[in-house]
Design an enzyme around this catalytic site. Structure first.
Site, PDB file in Angstrom:
ATOM      1  N   CYS A   1      28.293  23.149  33.602  1.00  0.00           N
ATOM      2  CA  CYS A   1      29.704  23.358  33.909  1.00  0.00           C
ATOM      3  C   CYS A   1      29.473  25.166  34.908  1.00  0.00           C
ATOM      4  O   CYS A   1      30.096  25.799  35.142  1.00  0.00           O
ATOM      5  CB  CYS A   1      31.376  22.729  33.815  1.00  0.00           C
ATOM      6  SG  CYS A   1      31.494  24.056  32.262  1.00  0.00           S
TER       7      CYS A   1
ATOM      8  N   LYS B   1       1.023  -1.074  -0.478  1.00  0.00           N
ATOM      9  CA  LYS B   1       0.461  -0.421   0.149  1.00  0.00           C
ATOM     10  C   LYS B   1       0.630   0.752   0.201  1.00  0.00           C
ATOM     11  O   LYS B   1       1.298   1.661   1.201  1.00  0.00           O
ATOM     12  CB  LYS B   1      -1.055   0.464   1.276  1.00  0.00           C
ATOM     13  CG  LYS B   1      -1.820   1.460   1.064  1.00  0.00           C
ATOM     14  CD  LYS B   1      -2.631   1.002   2.374  1.00  0.00           C
ATOM     15  CE  LYS B   1      -3.962   1.793   2.225  1.00  0.00           C
ATOM     16  NZ  LYS B   1      -3.444   3.438   1.619  1.00  0.00           N
TER      17      LYS B   1
HETATM   18  S1  IVH Z   1      -6.559  -0.172  -5.331  1.00  0.00           S
HETATM   19  C1  IVH Z   1     -10.875   0.463  -5.577  1.00  0.00           C
HETATM   20  N1  IVH Z   1      -4.205  -0.777  -4.574  1.00  0.00           N
HETATM   21  O1  IVH Z   1      -5.043   3.291  -1.054  1.00  0.00           O
HETATM   22  C2  IVH Z   1     -10.121  -0.022  -5.113  1.00  0.00           C
HETATM   23  N2  IVH Z   1      -5.080   0.999  -3.736  1.00  0.00           N
HETATM   24  O2  IVH Z   1      -8.306   3.699   0.306  1.00  0.00           O
HETATM   25  C3  IVH Z   1      -8.759   0.896  -5.343  1.00  0.00           C
HETATM   26  N3  IVH Z   1      -3.336   2.819  -2.817  1.00  0.00           N
HETATM   27  O3  IVH Z   1      -6.547   6.114  -2.562  1.00  0.00           O
HETATM   28  C4  IVH Z   1      -7.490   1.741  -4.999  1.00  0.00           C
HETATM   29  N4  IVH Z   1      -1.581   1.384  -2.664  1.00  0.00           N
HETATM   30  O4  IVH Z   1      -4.497   5.658  -3.016  1.00  0.00           O
HETATM   31  C5  IVH Z   1      -5.027   0.744  -4.525  1.00  0.00           C
HETATM   32  N5  IVH Z   1      -1.624  -0.519  -4.532  1.00  0.00           N
HETATM   33  C6  IVH Z   1      -3.289  -0.407  -3.650  1.00  0.00           C
HETATM   34  C7  IVH Z   1      -2.164   1.001  -3.618  1.00  0.00           C
HETATM   35  C8  IVH Z   1      -4.315   1.641  -3.455  1.00  0.00           C
HETATM   36  C9  IVH Z   1      -2.106   2.337  -2.384  1.00  0.00           C
HETATM   37  C10 IVH Z   1      -4.044   3.946  -2.142  1.00  0.00           C
HETATM   38  C11 IVH Z   1      -4.759   4.508  -2.896  1.00  0.00           C
HETATM   39  C12 IVH Z   1      -6.120   4.031  -2.691  1.00  0.00           C
HETATM   40  C13 IVH Z   1      -6.489   3.985  -1.158  1.00  0.00           C
HETATM   41  C14 IVH Z   1      -7.530   3.180  -0.896  1.00  0.00           C
END
Ligand code: IVH
Length: 720
Positions: A460, A155
């Site tokens: 000191c 993430k």
């Molecule tokens: S998928 C419906 N994959 O996390 C799913 N999101 O709350 C759409 N993010 O706004 C998102 N890494 O900014 C997805 N590998 C990843 C991600 C990711 C970061 C962020 C993104 C999104 C938030 C989800």
């Protein structure tokens, strides 16, 4: 007529050349930014780039939105335009249970939902008014007990962007905004080298790609470094940035694309938005994994960490594996994301209140927390350096409880403008020492005063001064200052100096505060009776310490020089001095010029050594230490080049049968060899013992000779 013909030819030629240049430059940008494998030199890139710029300036009609020249606009816009998303940009549900249970919970929720679907389908089937659609095969397999196939990804901690390509050309880039409507940030996104302006290969006529814009940590550090340099050069308002995420988000939402370019942003693609014609009937991709492969084939960076995972156990393994790599990754992540791989199953699972049921974000413990500053203490180091330290209300961050954070020096403390009573952001990532990265000025209590370095040493009372061109304040008390005396004594006794076992923090505190030890030689006058009389000192410990003191008297010139704590004289310099001069008297008598003859000794170090031995009280300390019996073998000076193993580099790995790591190092260095921590083509020998690891592999790979302890001893004996 003639002329018009000529102009026409000119136009055609220019169009062709521009297309050629765009193709070469876009390819080069992909090689450079996405594959990390530049295939033309920067200067060549610049030359072609300028040629294209000139062509477009002369023929404005030639400029296309996918032209690399459009990556920097330089125009300042008045505001960001709202963009309505063709498909809403949803967020994912967050699992805050950071343990393995979080992954299991998600897997169960997916299963339970599918089981519920099956019951609902059965109910509908028994009702003649409905025509029930049977559950897809994938769902039935799961209900039959098959593990669910997932894709697990990091993430990324940045901001989500939707990139709209029409006929393969980037037409618009928008932030997520509220999910329905975002902001048009096309001008800034074009400045990101990793984002293709034109898609590679075959792509649907309309293709929206979704992913995360982020800033690498090294780019972030470099940016802050530049900001600090600007401040040091006298610029105002060049604040340092708090973290890569906010800096990236700030850059993307600027009106002026130059900012986005300067901050060097990066991108990872992880999904799709609108795709037309919609993949009806025969789906173009049947799994999320296929989507990731397609994204790669169009030229997008896709994280190499993403992988397929079967069932909860492999999700858990992924969560743990990535957690272990988190601190070494070049970018920040705040968790991992699990996605059901099958697109058919994703459709079946659908959404619950604007969040897909097929995805979850599984978090890691936060690396940044808010806390308050209770005090700012000033600590005194061995060389008198004064360090402001923020005393914090205890806070759990990055896996440990943090109560102290260094503010480095007055300049840093002022730049961050940390004040007592402030609410601050504390960051602790990996083994890096905790840091105050920023202050929340809106939470500052009234009357909070800016930090100022005291004019006197807090321990000191001697004057505290900052020398011209230096960032640090220092206490001028020298060994008169108890704080410096304690630090000096601890350093003197440390393992790589005089190696006096048992002379630690608490004892030093007592000895100095009690006035028992005023100068270094005093420790050797401590008898058993005096020691045993100290607080919390058992008889046995006192006996051991007396023995340790006795043992430490037999040492080497290098250790002794290092133990004296002369400014700028670390272990390596001490060894070089000992080797070069051979005797202590030689070192003490040396003027700046002879000192400059020692390898790696420059003017600052030479000056420091000379000044140290010019002080009568330092000479007195040295004489007294010799008088209490500290001794070492002295020899004639041995210019480095004459030593038998001079110029040879050794690497030690594994456990040797009899020689300790430090012992082997000392022997090698005494023979003039260098001991390095890593194997390269320049390594002459790798000395390997039991359980030698990757260094041994590396040596074999590079064809570096590998020897054992016996062969090492033979080399040393031959050398002696
Ligand atoms: S998928 C419906 N994959 O996390 C799913 N999101 O709350 C759409 N993010 O706004 C998102 N890494 O900014 C997805 N590998 C990843 C991600 C990711 C970061 C962020 C993104 C999104 C938030 C989800």
């Amino acid at each position: 007529m003639e002329y018009a013909q000529g102009a026409m030819n000119d136009e055609v030629k220019a169009t062709r050349r521009a297309a050629e240049l765009r193709a070469v430059l876009n390819r080069a940008a992909h090689q450079y930014y996405t594959l990390d494998a530049p295939d033309i030199p920067d200067a060549e890139y610049d030359r072609l780039f300028q040629e294209l710029q000139a062509l477009e300036a002369a023929h404005p009609g030639l400029c296309t939105p996918d032209s690399p020249t459009q990556r920097v606009g330089g125009v300042v816009l008045d505001g960001l335009k709202p963009v309505r998303h063709a498909l809403p940009m949803l967020s994912i549900r967050t699992e805050t249970d950071t343990t393995a249970a979080g992954a299991r919970k998600f897997d169960e929720q997916v299963r339970n939902f599918l089981a519920g679907e099956q019951r609902r389908t059965e109910l509908k089937a028994s009702d003649p008014r409905h025509r029930a659609a049977p559950l897809p095969e994938e769902a039935l397999a799961v209900l039959g007990g098959a593990p669910i196939a997932y894709v697990a990804e990091p993430k990324f901690d940045g901001l989500a962007i939707n990139l709209r390509y029409e006929h393969g050309v980037l037409m618009q880039a928008a932030t997520r905004g509220d999910g329905e409507t975002g902001e048009d940030v096309t001008h800034n996104i074009r400045a990101i080298g990793q984002i293709p302006l034109r898609l590679a290969g075959d792509a649907p006529p309309v293709l929206e790609v979704r992913g995360e814009v982020y800033m690498r940590r090294d780019d972030f550090e470099a940016l802050n470094e530049r900001q600090r340099a600007k401040t040091a050069a006298g610029a105002k308002n060049e604040k340092t940035f708090i973290n890569p995420r906010n800096t990236a988000a700030g850059a993307v939402r600027q009106l002026d694309p130059v900012t986005a370019r300067e901050r060097r942003l990066s991108f990872f693609a992880y999904g799709l938005g609108e795709v037309t014609p919609a993949a009806q009937g025969s789906p173009r991709w049947s799994s999320h994994w296929d989507v990731l492969q397609a994204l790669k084939s169009w030229g997008f960076p896709v994280s190499a960490l993403a992988r397929r995972a079967l069932g909860a156990p492999e999700l858990i393994a992924f969560h743990e594996d990535v957690a272990g790599q988190r601190d070494q990754l070049p970018f920040d992540i705040d968790g991992v994301v699990y996605k059901v791989d099958s697109l058919v199953l994703q459709r079946e699972l659908g959404f619950a209140t604007r969040q897909p049921r097929w995805a979850v974000a599984h978090k890691y413990p936060a690396q940044e927390q808010l806390t308050t500053v209770q005090a700012i203490d000033v600590q005194v180091g061995r060389t008198g350096k004064l360090t402001p330290v923020a005393k914090l209300a205890p806070v759990f961050v990055g896996g440990v409880t943090v109560t102290n954070a260094t503010l480095h020096n007055e300049l840093e403390a002022r730049r961050k403008d940390v004040r007592v009573g402030d609410t601050v952001i504390v960051r602790r990532a990996g083994d890096v020492i905790p840091e105050v990265v920023g202050v929340l000025p809106e939470r500052r209590p009234p009357g909070a005063e800016p930090f100022a370095m005291p004019a006197h040493c807090p321990v000191c009372g001697s004057d505290a001064v900052r020398e011209e061109g230096e960032a640090d304040h220092r206490c001028t008390g020298g060994l008169f200052c108890p704080a410096q005396r304690k630090q000096a004594l601890l350093h003197f006794a440390s393992r790589r100096a005089m190696d006096i076992e048992g002379l630690g923090d608490k004892l030093v505190e007592q000895l100095v505060d009690g006035g028992i030890v005023r100068a270094l030689p005093d420790v050797y006058r401590l008898g058993f009776v005096a020691l045993a009389a100290l607080d919390r000192m058992a008889e046995k410990s006192a006996r051991n310490l007396v023995d340790a003191l006795q043992k430490s008297k037999q040492t080497t010139l290098a250790r002794f020089l290092y133990a004296l704590g002369i400014r700028h004289v670390g272990e390596t310099t001490a060894k070089d001095l000992a080797r070069h001069f051979g005797t202590l008297d030689g070192v003490m008598a040396a003027g700046v010029d002879p000192l400059l003859q020692v390898p790696d000794v420059g003017p600052v170090v030479a000056e420091s050594i000379h000044t140290f031995f010019a002080q009568p009280h330092n000479r007195e300390v040295v004489e007294q230490l010799r008088a209490v019996g500290i001794h070492w073998p002295e020899g004639p000076p041995a210019p480095a080049a004459l030593l038998p193993l001079a110029g040879k580099t050794f690497v030690l790995t594994g456990t040797l049968p009899t020689l300790g790591r430090d012992e082997a190092k000392d022997l090698l260095e005494a023979a003039g060899a260098k001991v390095s921590g890593s194997v390269s083509r320049k390594t002459h020998y790798v000395v390997a013992g039991e359980e030698a690891g990757s260094k041994l592999d590396k040596a074999r790979e590079l064809g570096v000779p590998v020897i054992d302890e016996a062969q090492l001893r033979a080399l040393l004996a031959g050398a002696a």
